[in-house]
Design a protein around this motif. Structure first.
Motif, PDB file in Angstrom:
ATOM      1  N   ASN A 412       1.197  -1.310   0.054  1.00  0.00           N
ATOM      2  CA  ASN A 412       0.371  -0.236  -0.459  1.00  0.00           C
ATOM      3  C   ASN A 412       1.169   1.645   0.371  1.00  0.00           C
ATOM      4  O   ASN A 412       2.163   1.242   0.216  1.00  0.00           O
ATOM      5  CB  ASN A 412      -1.071  -0.010   1.024  1.00  0.00           C
ATOM      6  CG  ASN A 412      -1.948   0.833   1.237  1.00  0.00           C
ATOM      7  OD1 ASN A 412      -2.409   1.666   0.050  1.00  0.00           O
ATOM      8  ND2 ASN A 412      -2.832   0.728   1.953  1.00  0.00           N
ATOM      9  N   VAL A 413       0.130   2.109  -0.235  1.00  0.00           N
ATOM     10  CA  VAL A 413       0.698   3.631  -0.502  1.00  0.00           C
ATOM     11  C   VAL A 413       0.306   4.775   0.510  1.00  0.00           C
ATOM     12  O   VAL A 413       1.244   5.703   0.282  1.00  0.00           O
ATOM     13  CB  VAL A 413       1.156   4.074  -2.338  1.00  0.00           C
ATOM     14  CG1 VAL A 413       1.920   3.169  -2.477  1.00  0.00           C
ATOM     15  CG2 VAL A 413      -0.236   4.810  -2.713  1.00  0.00           C
ATOM     16  N   VAL A 414      -0.579   4.411   1.068  1.00  0.00           N
ATOM     17  CA  VAL A 414      -0.551   5.280   2.007  1.00  0.00           C
ATOM     18  C   VAL A 414      -0.452   5.392   3.230  1.00  0.00           C
ATOM     19  O   VAL A 414      -0.296   4.184   4.165  1.00  0.00           O
ATOM     20  CB  VAL A 414      -2.436   4.982   2.777  1.00  0.00           C
ATOM     21  CG1 VAL A 414      -2.756   5.912   3.651  1.00  0.00           C
ATOM     22  CG2 VAL A 414      -3.402   5.693   1.698  1.00  0.00           C
ATOM     23  N   LEU A 415       1.066   5.675   3.400  1.00  0.00           N
ATOM     24  CA  LEU A 415       1.594   5.415   4.817  1.00  0.00           C
ATOM     25  C   LEU A 415       2.013   6.982   6.104  1.00  0.00           C
ATOM     26  O   LEU A 415       1.621   8.334   5.534  1.00  0.00           O
ATOM     27  CB  LEU A 415       3.813   5.514   4.272  1.00  0.00           C
ATOM     28  CG  LEU A 415       3.962   4.912   2.846  1.00  0.00           C
ATOM     29  CD1 LEU A 415       5.489   5.096   2.738  1.00  0.00           C
ATOM     30  CD2 LEU A 415       3.585   3.542   4.024  1.00  0.00           C
ATOM     31  N   LEU A 416       2.009   6.613   7.367  1.00  0.00           N
ATOM     32  CA  LEU A 416       1.572   7.224   8.356  1.00  0.00           C
ATOM     33  C   LEU A 416       3.425   7.308   9.254  1.00  0.00           C
ATOM     34  O   LEU A 416       3.755   6.800   9.531  1.00  0.00           O
ATOM     35  CB  LEU A 416       0.730   6.384   9.695  1.00  0.00           C
ATOM     36  CG  LEU A 416      -0.497   6.283   8.234  1.00  0.00           C
ATOM     37  CD1 LEU A 416      -1.638   5.540   9.812  1.00  0.00           C
ATOM     38  CD2 LEU A 416      -1.650   6.713   8.029  1.00  0.00           C
ATOM     39  N   LEU A 417       3.665   8.191   9.448  1.00  0.00           N
ATOM     40  CA  LEU A 417       5.144   9.052   9.915  1.00  0.00           C
ATOM     41  C   LEU A 417       4.795   8.297  10.896  1.00  0.00           C
ATOM     42  O   LEU A 417       3.787   9.178  11.930  1.00  0.00           O
ATOM     43  CB  LEU A 417       5.355  10.555   9.745  1.00  0.00           C
ATOM     44  CG  LEU A 417       6.174  10.758  10.732  1.00  0.00           C
ATOM     45  CD1 LEU A 417       7.322  10.196   9.925  1.00  0.00           C
ATOM     46  CD2 LEU A 417       6.399  12.175  10.246  1.00  0.00           C
ATOM     47  N   SER A 418       5.620   8.299  11.540  1.00  0.00           N
ATOM     48  CA  SER A 418       5.918   7.780  12.987  1.00  0.00           C
ATOM     49  C   SER A 418       7.354   8.601  14.161  1.00  0.00           C
ATOM     50  O   SER A 418       7.746   8.915  13.113  1.00  0.00           O
ATOM     51  CB  SER A 418       6.942   6.220  13.301  1.00  0.00           C
ATOM     52  OG  SER A 418       6.974   6.504  14.790  1.00  0.00           O
ATOM     53  N   GLU A 419       7.148   8.996  15.019  1.00  0.00           N
ATOM     54  CA  GLU A 419       8.108   9.394  15.803  1.00  0.00           C
ATOM     55  C   GLU A 419       9.423   9.123  15.579  1.00  0.00           C
ATOM     56  O   GLU A 419      10.837   9.234  16.039  1.00  0.00           O
ATOM     57  CB  GLU A 419       7.947  10.647  16.927  1.00  0.00           C
ATOM     58  CG  GLU A 419       7.555   9.689  17.968  1.00  0.00           C
ATOM     59  CD  GLU A 419       8.360  10.787  19.644  1.00  0.00           C
ATOM     60  OE1 GLU A 419       7.836   9.939  20.062  1.00  0.00           O
ATOM     61  OE2 GLU A 419       8.477  11.876  19.559  1.00  0.00           O
ATOM     62  N   LEU A 420       9.073   7.466  15.701  1.00  0.00           N
ATOM     63  CA  LEU A 420       9.890   6.506  16.530  1.00  0.00           C
ATOM     64  C   LEU A 420      11.696   6.350  15.100  1.00  0.00           C
ATOM     65  O   LEU A 420      11.134   6.492  13.913  1.00  0.00           O
ATOM     66  CB  LEU A 420      10.057   5.083  16.459  1.00  0.00           C
ATOM     67  CG  LEU A 420       9.095   4.918  18.130  1.00  0.00           C
ATOM     68  CD1 LEU A 420       7.347   5.286  17.884  1.00  0.00           C
ATOM     69  CD2 LEU A 420       9.241   4.015  18.869  1.00  0.00           C
ATOM     70  N   GLN A 421      12.522   6.508  15.603  1.00  0.00           N
ATOM     71  CA  GLN A 421      13.179   6.254  14.269  1.00  0.00           C
ATOM     72  C   GLN A 421      14.634   5.409  14.482  1.00  0.00           C
ATOM     73  O   GLN A 421      14.732   4.886  15.967  1.00  0.00           O
ATOM     74  CB  GLN A 421      14.284   7.393  14.407  1.00  0.00           C
ATOM     75  CG  GLN A 421      13.616   9.214  14.166  1.00  0.00           C
ATOM     76  CD  GLN A 421      14.826  10.189  14.067  1.00  0.00           C
ATOM     77  OE1 GLN A 421      15.820  10.589  13.521  1.00  0.00           O
ATOM     78  NE2 GLN A 421      14.310  11.722  14.799  1.00  0.00           N
ATOM     79  N   PHE A 422      14.799   5.060  13.442  1.00  0.00           N
ATOM     80  CA  PHE A 422      16.022   4.239  13.559  1.00  0.00           C
ATOM     81  C   PHE A 422      16.925   4.235  12.594  1.00  0.00           C
ATOM     82  O   PHE A 422      17.142   3.847  11.168  1.00  0.00           O
ATOM     83  CB  PHE A 422      15.389   2.592  13.029  1.00  0.00           C
ATOM     84  CG  PHE A 422      16.566   0.773  12.774  1.00  0.00           C
ATOM     85  CD1 PHE A 422      17.170   0.583  13.615  1.00  0.00           C
ATOM     86  CD2 PHE A 422      16.005   0.547  11.638  1.00  0.00           C
ATOM     87  CE1 PHE A 422      18.317  -0.476  14.005  1.00  0.00           C
ATOM     88  CE2 PHE A 422      17.289  -0.383  11.609  1.00  0.00           C
ATOM     89  CZ  PHE A 422      17.933  -1.016  12.164  1.00  0.00           C
ATOM     90  N   ILE A 423      18.099   3.960  13.137  1.00  0.00           N
ATOM     91  CA  ILE A 423      19.506   4.373  11.865  1.00  0.00           C
ATOM     92  C   ILE A 423      20.315   3.047  12.271  1.00  0.00           C
ATOM     93  O   ILE A 423      20.479   1.722  12.497  1.00  0.00           O
ATOM     94  CB  ILE A 423      20.641   4.431  13.247  1.00  0.00           C
ATOM     95  CG1 ILE A 423      19.984   6.343  13.215  1.00  0.00           C
ATOM     96  CG2 ILE A 423      21.642   4.749  12.132  1.00  0.00           C
ATOM     97  CD1 ILE A 423      20.561   7.367  13.954  1.00  0.00           C
ATOM     98  N   ASP A 424      20.048   2.594  11.076  1.00  0.00           N
ATOM     99  CA  ASP A 424      20.210   1.000  10.086  1.00  0.00           C
ATOM    100  C   ASP A 424      21.719   1.112  10.297  1.00  0.00           C
ATOM    101  O   ASP A 424      22.243   1.807   9.186  1.00  0.00           O
ATOM    102  CB  ASP A 424      19.844   1.092   8.329  1.00  0.00           C
ATOM    103  CG  ASP A 424      20.157  -0.585   7.854  1.00  0.00           C
ATOM    104  OD1 ASP A 424      20.123  -1.251   8.409  1.00  0.00           O
ATOM    105  OD2 ASP A 424      20.121  -0.591   6.453  1.00  0.00           O
ATOM    106  N   SER A 425      22.808   0.367  10.556  1.00  0.00           N
ATOM    107  CA  SER A 425      23.801   0.124  10.308  1.00  0.00           C
ATOM    108  C   SER A 425      24.312  -0.588   9.222  1.00  0.00           C
ATOM    109  O   SER A 425      26.231  -1.484  10.135  1.00  0.00           O
ATOM    110  CB  SER A 425      24.458  -0.166  12.404  1.00  0.00           C
ATOM    111  OG  SER A 425      23.817  -0.959  13.031  1.00  0.00           O
ATOM    112  N   HIS A 426      23.536  -1.642   9.049  1.00  0.00           N
ATOM    113  CA  HIS A 426      23.935  -3.118   8.374  1.00  0.00           C
ATOM    114  C   HIS A 426      24.794  -2.333   6.948  1.00  0.00           C
ATOM    115  O   HIS A 426      24.433  -1.101   6.568  1.00  0.00           O
ATOM    116  CB  HIS A 426      22.497  -3.816   8.616  1.00  0.00           C
ATOM    117  CG  HIS A 426      22.896  -4.388   9.485  1.00  0.00           C
ATOM    118  ND1 HIS A 426      21.586  -4.224  10.520  1.00  0.00           N
ATOM    119  CD2 HIS A 426      22.458  -5.980   9.585  1.00  0.00           C
ATOM    120  CE1 HIS A 426      21.794  -4.781  11.898  1.00  0.00           C
ATOM    121  NE2 HIS A 426      21.741  -6.461  11.305  1.00  0.00           N
TER     122      HIS A 426
END
Length: 426
Positions: A412-426
């Protein structure tokens, strides 16, 4: 109660009946545990004799025995001791009372017990949930776990609340898993007080869907629901507990460790709801803010990458055009009543859908994929399909790059923004 062993790396612990072996792993090491004789369980899941279980950094484990046992530990946990004082007998008695309610519901073909577990932070609410659920499924029931703690996310990722049908005891090493996907409601923040109005709507939505799910199967109907809550129990947090009890039509509230909360609930809940006070386990550890933040980050990392060495996952990197996105944020700052249109309240802003223009500020943010086909549908009342994380924004090419559990295209392309963040270190 004795411990024996030929080396520091391997010890046998002899537990008498109704004792608990507790250990913690803070360093980057791993511990192997083996039940050598007798019977023992981890939060209601039985240990298999002669099978070695592996635990890693961050594990806090309490292995209990009703009859006595010998447990071997290979490795050097940072903390390890045998405890005689444990509330497990009281938890077993609580399970027995809940089980009788299930038996009565099965005979009458009515809804089983809806049990809510409440208490301040770090008193063992999630652990008690796990114990009661494991005991239930070991007797052939199929209860539903509902998790209202947005700060930790025991079923899905932090920033959500969710329900999961429990079909089998939790894995000793990996916890609960199900053949069915959980019902997940997007909230988007790590604390309920960031948007109280939205949190109330999320609770009501999850309660409606979960109660509807109960009626799809007779065995699930009589098995009932176990509800985990967050540790905010004062002021508006207490009002959220009352709201959840009403929306889920709770029959039993188990209060851990706080007599004031117990007495307030006795005063305020409906007469048909039983309120029971239970002690917390002596093995419960208070977590720092940093530990909680690390735990949230770990939950999101496991969503995308799984658990290394045990069940790794391999996510995909997908480019999406700005023009293909329908990106929204739920809630905006509360305006004074004098600035609001006629007939609108200031709090209405907190549950309104606001379109977001993609830009560099999106990088590292988690986005939820809604089941809503378009924003005209009631997005607040829809559960989510899954999550992606923004890893890059290319303004010139008008694209964003996301980390996704599945290959393109997105469901789906209906996306909801979250305040949570994740830094991808891989």
């Amino acid at each position: 109660m004795t411990e024996t062993g030929n080396s520091k790396e391997s010890k046998d612990y002899n537990l008498e009946k109704d004792c608990e072996l507790r250990f913690e792993i803070e360093s980057k090491s791993q511990i192997k545990v083996e039940l050598k004789s007798g019977f023992a369980e981890l939060y209601g899941t039985e240990l298999v004799k002669s099978k070695k279980y592996t635990f890693y950094q961050g594990a806090k484990v309490a292995i209990f025995t009703y009859q006595g046992c010998v447990i071997n530990i290979s490795g050097s946990p940072d903390v390890c001791y045998i405890a005689r004082e444990t509330p497990m007998i009281q938890y077993l008695n609580t399970h027995s009372a809940i089980e009788q309610m299930r038996v009565n519901a099965e005979e009458r073909e009515t809804c089983g017990p809806k049990v809510m577990i409440v208490g301040p932070t770090d008193v063992g609410k999630s652990t008690l949930c796990k114990i009661l659920l494991n005991y239930a499924v070991r007797l052939g029931h199929r209860p539903i776990l509902s998790d209202l703690d947005v700060g930790q996310g025991n079923i899905s990722i932090p920033g959500t609340i969710a329900s999961l049908l429990i079909e089998r005891p939790a894995s000793i090493e990996e916890g609960f898993f199900s053949q069915l996907a959980p019902l997940v409601i997007h909230y988007g923040h790590k604390t309920p007080d960031f948007n109280n109005e939205l949190y109330k709507i999320c609770i009501s939505t999850l309660a409606d869907i979960t109660l509807e799910r109960l009626n799809e199967d007779k065995r699930t109907l009589s098995s009932g629901i176990i509800i985990n809550t967050c540790g905010w129990v004062k002021g508006q947090g207490y009002q959220h507990l009352l709201h959840a009890a009403k929306e889920f039509k709770v029959d039993v509230i188990l209060v851990l460790d706080q007599e004031r909360l117990y007495n307030e609930l006795l005063r305020d809940v409906d007469a048909g709801c039983k309120v029971v006070f239970l002690p917390k386990s002596g093995g419960v550890v208070e977590r720092s803010q940093q530990t909680r933040a690390e735990s949230r980050d770990q939950r999101i990392r496991e969503y995308f990458y799984g658990v290394p060495l045990r069940s790794p996952l391999y996510p995909h990197s997908i480019d999406i055009k700005f023009s293909d996105l329908k990106l929204y944020k739920i809630g905006a700052p509360v305006l004074p009543d004098s600035c609001m249109p006629l007939g609108m309240k200031a709090t209405d802003n907190m549950t309104k859908l606001w379109p977001i223009q993609p830009g560099p500020s999106l990088i590292h943010h988690v986005l939820a994929l809604s089941f809503a086909e378009n924003p005209e549908q009631d997005v607040l009342k829809k559960n989510v399909i899954g999550f992606v994380c923004v890893t890059n924004v290319d303004v010139e090419r008008q694209t964003i790059t996301v980390l996704s559990p599945q290959p393109r295209p997105l469901p789906n392309v209906v996306l909801l923004l979250s305040e949570l963040q994740f830094i991808d270190s891989h």
